[in-house]
Design a protein around this motif. Structure first.
Motif, PDB file in Angstrom:
ATOM      1  N   SER A  94     -49.041 -44.784  83.712  1.00  0.00           N
ATOM      2  CA  SER A  94     -47.886 -44.557  82.899  1.00  0.00           C
ATOM      3  C   SER A  94     -46.659 -44.171  83.311  1.00  0.00           C
ATOM      4  O   SER A  94     -46.881 -43.099  84.042  1.00  0.00           O
ATOM      5  CB  SER A  94     -48.461 -43.693  81.516  1.00  0.00           C
ATOM      6  OG  SER A  94     -49.866 -44.213  80.890  1.00  0.00           O
ATOM      7  N   TYR A  95     -45.509 -44.378  82.702  1.00  0.00           N
ATOM      8  CA  TYR A  95     -44.314 -43.600  83.116  1.00  0.00           C
ATOM      9  C   TYR A  95     -43.697 -43.062  82.032  1.00  0.00           C
ATOM     10  O   TYR A  95     -43.721 -43.565  80.702  1.00  0.00           O
ATOM     11  CB  TYR A  95     -43.370 -45.043  83.455  1.00  0.00           C
ATOM     12  CG  TYR A  95     -43.411 -45.465  84.983  1.00  0.00           C
ATOM     13  CD1 TYR A  95     -44.552 -45.165  85.678  1.00  0.00           C
ATOM     14  CD2 TYR A  95     -42.423 -46.374  85.549  1.00  0.00           C
ATOM     15  CE1 TYR A  95     -44.696 -45.821  86.929  1.00  0.00           C
ATOM     16  CE2 TYR A  95     -42.477 -47.009  86.778  1.00  0.00           C
ATOM     17  CZ  TYR A  95     -43.539 -46.657  87.402  1.00  0.00           C
ATOM     18  OH  TYR A  95     -43.656 -47.464  88.609  1.00  0.00           O
ATOM     19  N   LEU A  96     -43.321 -41.673  82.314  1.00  0.00           N
ATOM     20  CA  LEU A  96     -42.427 -41.016  81.335  1.00  0.00           C
ATOM     21  C   LEU A  96     -41.113 -40.813  82.046  1.00  0.00           C
ATOM     22  O   LEU A  96     -41.056 -40.069  83.087  1.00  0.00           O
ATOM     23  CB  LEU A  96     -43.372 -39.451  81.144  1.00  0.00           C
ATOM     24  CG  LEU A  96     -42.356 -38.724  80.274  1.00  0.00           C
ATOM     25  CD1 LEU A  96     -42.177 -39.222  78.795  1.00  0.00           C
ATOM     26  CD2 LEU A  96     -43.071 -37.299  80.079  1.00  0.00           C
ATOM     27  N   LEU A  97     -40.117 -41.230  81.479  1.00  0.00           N
ATOM     28  CA  LEU A  97     -38.558 -40.935  81.825  1.00  0.00           C
ATOM     29  C   LEU A  97     -38.066 -40.006  80.875  1.00  0.00           C
ATOM     30  O   LEU A  97     -38.003 -40.266  79.742  1.00  0.00           O
ATOM     31  CB  LEU A  97     -37.891 -42.645  81.952  1.00  0.00           C
ATOM     32  CG  LEU A  97     -38.211 -43.312  83.018  1.00  0.00           C
ATOM     33  CD1 LEU A  97     -39.531 -43.604  83.473  1.00  0.00           C
ATOM     34  CD2 LEU A  97     -37.221 -44.609  82.940  1.00  0.00           C
ATOM     35  N   LEU A  98     -37.455 -38.873  81.532  1.00  0.00           N
ATOM     36  CA  LEU A  98     -36.832 -38.010  80.516  1.00  0.00           C
ATOM     37  C   LEU A  98     -35.397 -38.314  79.925  1.00  0.00           C
ATOM     38  O   LEU A  98     -34.999 -37.958  79.041  1.00  0.00           O
ATOM     39  CB  LEU A  98     -36.637 -36.666  81.481  1.00  0.00           C
ATOM     40  CG  LEU A  98     -38.041 -36.309  81.803  1.00  0.00           C
ATOM     41  CD1 LEU A  98     -37.876 -34.891  82.554  1.00  0.00           C
ATOM     42  CD2 LEU A  98     -39.139 -36.247  81.230  1.00  0.00           C
ATOM     43  N   THR A  99     -34.666 -39.429  80.582  1.00  0.00           N
ATOM     44  CA  THR A  99     -33.418 -39.978  80.022  1.00  0.00           C
ATOM     45  C   THR A  99     -33.541 -41.560  80.176  1.00  0.00           C
ATOM     46  O   THR A  99     -34.410 -42.152  80.812  1.00  0.00           O
ATOM     47  CB  THR A  99     -32.291 -39.481  80.820  1.00  0.00           C
ATOM     48  OG1 THR A  99     -31.851 -40.258  81.989  1.00  0.00           O
ATOM     49  CG2 THR A  99     -32.313 -37.974  81.297  1.00  0.00           C
ATOM     50  N   HIS A 100     -32.571 -42.074  79.497  1.00  0.00           N
ATOM     51  CA  HIS A 100     -32.253 -43.255  79.472  1.00  0.00           C
ATOM     52  C   HIS A 100     -31.497 -43.830  80.560  1.00  0.00           C
ATOM     53  O   HIS A 100     -31.089 -45.135  81.067  1.00  0.00           O
ATOM     54  CB  HIS A 100     -31.648 -44.054  78.149  1.00  0.00           C
ATOM     55  CG  HIS A 100     -32.674 -44.191  77.169  1.00  0.00           C
ATOM     56  ND1 HIS A 100     -33.248 -43.150  76.409  1.00  0.00           N
ATOM     57  CD2 HIS A 100     -33.350 -45.216  76.584  1.00  0.00           C
ATOM     58  CE1 HIS A 100     -34.126 -43.594  75.573  1.00  0.00           C
ATOM     59  NE2 HIS A 100     -34.061 -44.882  75.678  1.00  0.00           N
TER      60      HIS A 100
END
Length: 234
Positions: free
Chosen positions: A44-50
């Motif tokens: 899974s990936y968690l990106l903190l910004t777009h």
């Protein structure tokens, strides 16, 4: 450099990658991700910004959704089924308890054996590291520990999310790696394609090296291809 240990990942069930922006996972790491997903590991990936500040000359309201879509394509290429993108401001990411809680929440949901972070040292990648990268790394470490601590982030218990102890924190892109894992050529090719998926982003960087040229070179060893990491037990 001392001899690197082999990263033993074959018994993992789940991995969570925590990074600041779209494309941060595509500079060599995604080739390792392809190895993991091909073996049946849930990544899974968690990106903190777009990444909405990442394309000069394009309005942030258009850039954010565009980069999210490119990241989804990159995820599809390497078998990542779970992509979560938070709404923190690109280039102005702030370390605080709320950010730690959001990381801890995702860890308690995904239950990873390992959390993978990008290099967050002040000096990294041949220069001074970008501010969001530094914040994301620290929040990733502390969020991992919060996820394991029943007395931290108590609101998560109210959400029905029980503590989860992650075994390893893994740093990619570090100048002083401790571990290595072999890669097959097909995974390297997928890693190249995952970075190429950030098409509009790369078009805005005319001096950026071509992924097909520099990604294999970064991963090449005397005997084939490999990805290195700095690994810590939690």
């Amino acid at each position: 450099m001392s001899e690197l240990e082999t990263l033993n990942w074959q018994d993992w069930d789940s991995v969570l990658v925590v990074v600041a922006h779209p494309d941060d996972a595509e500079y060599g790491l995604s080739a390792a991700v392809k190895e993991w997903t091909d073996a049946g590991i849930e990544v899974s990936y968690l990106l903190l910004t777009h990444g909405e500040a990442g394309i000069q000359g394009l309005d942030s309201a258009e850039t954010g959704p565009l980069r999210a879509a490119e990241q989804q394509t990159a995820c599809d290429i390497v078998g990542v089924n779970n992509l979560t993108i938070l709404d923190h401001p690109d280039s102005m990411l702030v370390y605080n308890l709320e950010l730690r809680k959001e990381v801890a929440r995702e860890i308690r949901i995904r239950k990873p054996n390992a959390v993978v972070l990008s290099n967050f040292e002040v000096e990294a990648y041949g220069g001074l590291n970008q501010a969001d990268h530094r914040v994301a790394g620290l929040a990733g470490i502390d969020g991992t520990r919060d996820a394991a601590n029943p007395w931290a982030q108590r609101e998560l218990l109210d959400e029905g999310l029980q503590p989860w102890i992650t075994s390893l924190i893994i740093i990619t892109g570090h100048d002083e790696p401790t571990h290595t894992m072999d890669l097959n050529p097909e995974s390297v090719a997928a890693g190249v394609a995952s970075l190429e998926a950030h098409k509009r982003y790369l078009e805005a960087l005319p001096h950026h090296p071509k992924p097909v040229e520099f990604i294999p070179e970064v991963l090449r060893t005397e005997n084939g291809f490999a990805k290195t990491f700095r690994v810590f037990g939690v």
